[in-house]
Each structure stands twice: as C-alpha cells, then as structure tokens.
Design a protein around this motif. Structure first.
Motif, PDB file in Angstrom:
ATOM      1  N   GLU A  10       0.819  -1.192  -0.034  1.00  0.00           N
ATOM      2  CA  GLU A  10       0.086  -0.047  -0.048  1.00  0.00           C
ATOM      3  C   GLU A  10       0.937   1.317   0.205  1.00  0.00           C
ATOM      4  O   GLU A  10       1.797   1.346   0.672  1.00  0.00           O
ATOM      5  N   VAL A  11       0.563   2.145  -0.841  1.00  0.00           N
ATOM      6  CA  VAL A  11       1.111   3.446  -0.979  1.00  0.00           C
ATOM      7  C   VAL A  11       0.454   4.556  -0.851  1.00  0.00           C
ATOM      8  O   VAL A  11      -0.975   4.516  -0.857  1.00  0.00           O
ATOM      9  N   LYS A  12       0.820   5.815  -0.504  1.00  0.00           N
ATOM     10  CA  LYS A  12       0.109   6.992  -0.449  1.00  0.00           C
ATOM     11  C   LYS A  12      -0.014   7.880  -1.732  1.00  0.00           C
ATOM     12  O   LYS A  12      -1.205   8.588  -1.727  1.00  0.00           O
ATOM     13  N   SER A  13       0.596   7.515  -2.766  1.00  0.00           N
ATOM     14  CA  SER A  13       0.532   8.018  -4.054  1.00  0.00           C
ATOM     15  C   SER A  13      -0.698   7.546  -4.551  1.00  0.00           C
ATOM     16  O   SER A  13      -1.294   6.593  -4.419  1.00  0.00           O
ATOM     17  N   PRO A  14      -1.501   8.550  -5.411  1.00  0.00           N
ATOM     18  CA  PRO A  14      -2.681   8.291  -6.204  1.00  0.00           C
ATOM     19  C   PRO A  14      -2.320   7.198  -7.351  1.00  0.00           C
ATOM     20  O   PRO A  14      -1.082   7.052  -7.797  1.00  0.00           O
ATOM     21  N   LEU A 102       2.229  -6.952 -12.658  1.00  0.00           N
ATOM     22  CA  LEU A 102       2.001  -5.974 -11.393  1.00  0.00           C
ATOM     23  C   LEU A 102       0.704  -5.293 -12.026  1.00  0.00           C
ATOM     24  O   LEU A 102       0.324  -5.230 -12.894  1.00  0.00           O
ATOM     25  N   LYS A 103       0.040  -4.945 -10.702  1.00  0.00           N
ATOM     26  CA  LYS A 103      -1.410  -4.379 -11.067  1.00  0.00           C
ATOM     27  C   LYS A 103      -1.644  -3.122  -9.833  1.00  0.00           C
ATOM     28  O   LYS A 103      -1.205  -3.408  -8.634  1.00  0.00           O
ATOM     29  N   VAL A 104      -1.785  -2.018 -10.372  1.00  0.00           N
ATOM     30  CA  VAL A 104      -2.303  -0.842  -9.470  1.00  0.00           C
ATOM     31  C   VAL A 104      -3.561  -0.680  -9.413  1.00  0.00           C
ATOM     32  O   VAL A 104      -4.320  -0.518 -10.373  1.00  0.00           O
ATOM     33  N   THR A 105      -4.050  -0.726  -8.155  1.00  0.00           N
ATOM     34  CA  THR A 105      -5.622  -0.263  -7.792  1.00  0.00           C
ATOM     35  C   THR A 105      -5.702   0.864  -6.628  1.00  0.00           C
ATOM     36  O   THR A 105      -4.731   1.042  -6.040  1.00  0.00           O
ATOM     37  N   PRO A 106      -6.621   1.741  -7.138  1.00  0.00           N
ATOM     38  CA  PRO A 106      -6.880   2.741  -5.991  1.00  0.00           C
ATOM     39  C   PRO A 106      -7.146   2.258  -4.556  1.00  0.00           C
ATOM     40  O   PRO A 106      -7.778   0.922  -4.601  1.00  0.00           O
ATOM     41  N   ALA A 107      -6.810   2.882  -3.603  1.00  0.00           N
ATOM     42  CA  ALA A 107      -6.851   2.226  -2.274  1.00  0.00           C
ATOM     43  C   ALA A 107      -8.453   2.247  -2.169  1.00  0.00           C
ATOM     44  O   ALA A 107      -9.425   2.724  -2.816  1.00  0.00           O
ATOM     45  N   LYS A 108      -8.883   1.325  -1.265  1.00  0.00           N
ATOM     46  CA  LYS A 108     -10.268   0.983  -1.055  1.00  0.00           C
ATOM     47  C   LYS A 108     -11.012   2.232  -0.343  1.00  0.00           C
ATOM     48  O   LYS A 108     -12.134   2.359  -0.552  1.00  0.00           O
ATOM     49  N   ALA A 109     -10.316   2.713   0.616  1.00  0.00           N
ATOM     50  CA  ALA A 109     -11.037   3.810   1.417  1.00  0.00           C
ATOM     51  C   ALA A 109     -11.263   5.198   0.324  1.00  0.00           C
ATOM     52  O   ALA A 109     -10.370   5.638   0.004  1.00  0.00           O
TER      53      ALA A 109
END
Length: 154
Positions: A10-14, A102-109
């Motif tokens: 989990e990362v903080k970047s969009p 590799l897959k990037v998805t937006p954070a759930k919250a």
C-alpha cells in the motif's frame, strides 16, 4: 514446477500517478535509483506496448546480477496491469521461466487517495541448487515504497 510469490504494497501516491511512474520506469528508475540501475534502455519496440524488449544494466551494488533483458508481455493501461518475462541475463540462467505481473488499484477507502500494488513473481528454477528469489521480492517492496516517497515529494 512453477513457483509463485506474491506481495501487496500500500502506498500514499494516487494510483494514476504511481501507474504513470511505473510505465515511465525506463527513464525514471535510473534517475531515482542510481544505486541499482546503471541504465535501462528499450532495445525493441516502442517501450510501452507488448513485445517491447528492455535492457536493464545493474550497478555493482546489486548482488549476482549485471544485466537483464525483459520482454513486455502485457501492457493494459486501462486496468493498470503490466507483465514481463526475463529473456536474458543471469536471472535467465538461474530460472527457466521468470515472469513478473504488476497491478495498481486505487486504495479501497474513498477520498483517502493512495494505491495498492499487487505484485506476483512466477518462476521455475533451473535446478535444485538455485535459491528462491527472495531478494527480488524484498527489492520490489523497497522499490514501491521508495518510488512512493519520490512521487510524494515531486
């Protein structure tokens, strides 16, 4: 028999910003991670689509590796999925097949920004003496966190 190792970071970047940086890794990674990469260059293809081949040259700080040639297998910008196989270099000597997805998805919250990187490494060892590629998993984890730190500052 193929082995598979997965990790979720989990990362903080969009998600869009992180994805753009990962897709621009040919240019970006040698600048951000000069301790790892001497250079990354596109040797076949356009650098972005399936079939592209890149040559990664590592610094002396990277144990046991001097270079890797990787072929982009999947490049799905809409779903933020990329996969590549190592086709030459020391990793190709140690492993008959070596593929990263590799897959990037937006954070759930909602409203919190951030992204989740789902990373998977599939490999077949060339023989029983070859160690599991744990250092690659550790390096990937560190790379995602360091890339996130870089993106948050720039």
């Amino acid at each position: 028999m193929a082995s598979k190792v997965e990790l979720v970071v989990e990362v903080k970047s969009p998600a869009d910003k992180l994805w753009a940086a990962l897709r621009d890794s040919t240019e970006l990674f040698p600048k951000i991670f000069p301790e790892q990469y001497k250079s990354i260059e596109t040797v076949e293809g356009d650098g972005k689509s399936a079939g592209t081949v890149r040559l990664l040259k590592y610094t002396e700080a990277v144990p046991m590796l001097t270079f890797a040639k990787e072929k982009l297998e999947t490049a799905d910008d809409e779903n933020k999925v990329v996969s590549y196989s190592v086709v030459d270099g020391e990793l190709a000597d140690f492993y008959k097949n070596f593929k990263i997805t590799l897959k990037v998805t937006p954070a759930k919250a909602e409203g919190e920004g951030g992204a989740v990187v789902s990373w998977a490494m599939e490999f077949d060892k060339a023989n029983d003496q070859v160690p599991d590629p744990d250092v690659i998993k550790e390096t990937a984890t560190k790379t995602f966190h360091d890339l996130d730190d870089y993106l948050l500052k720039n």
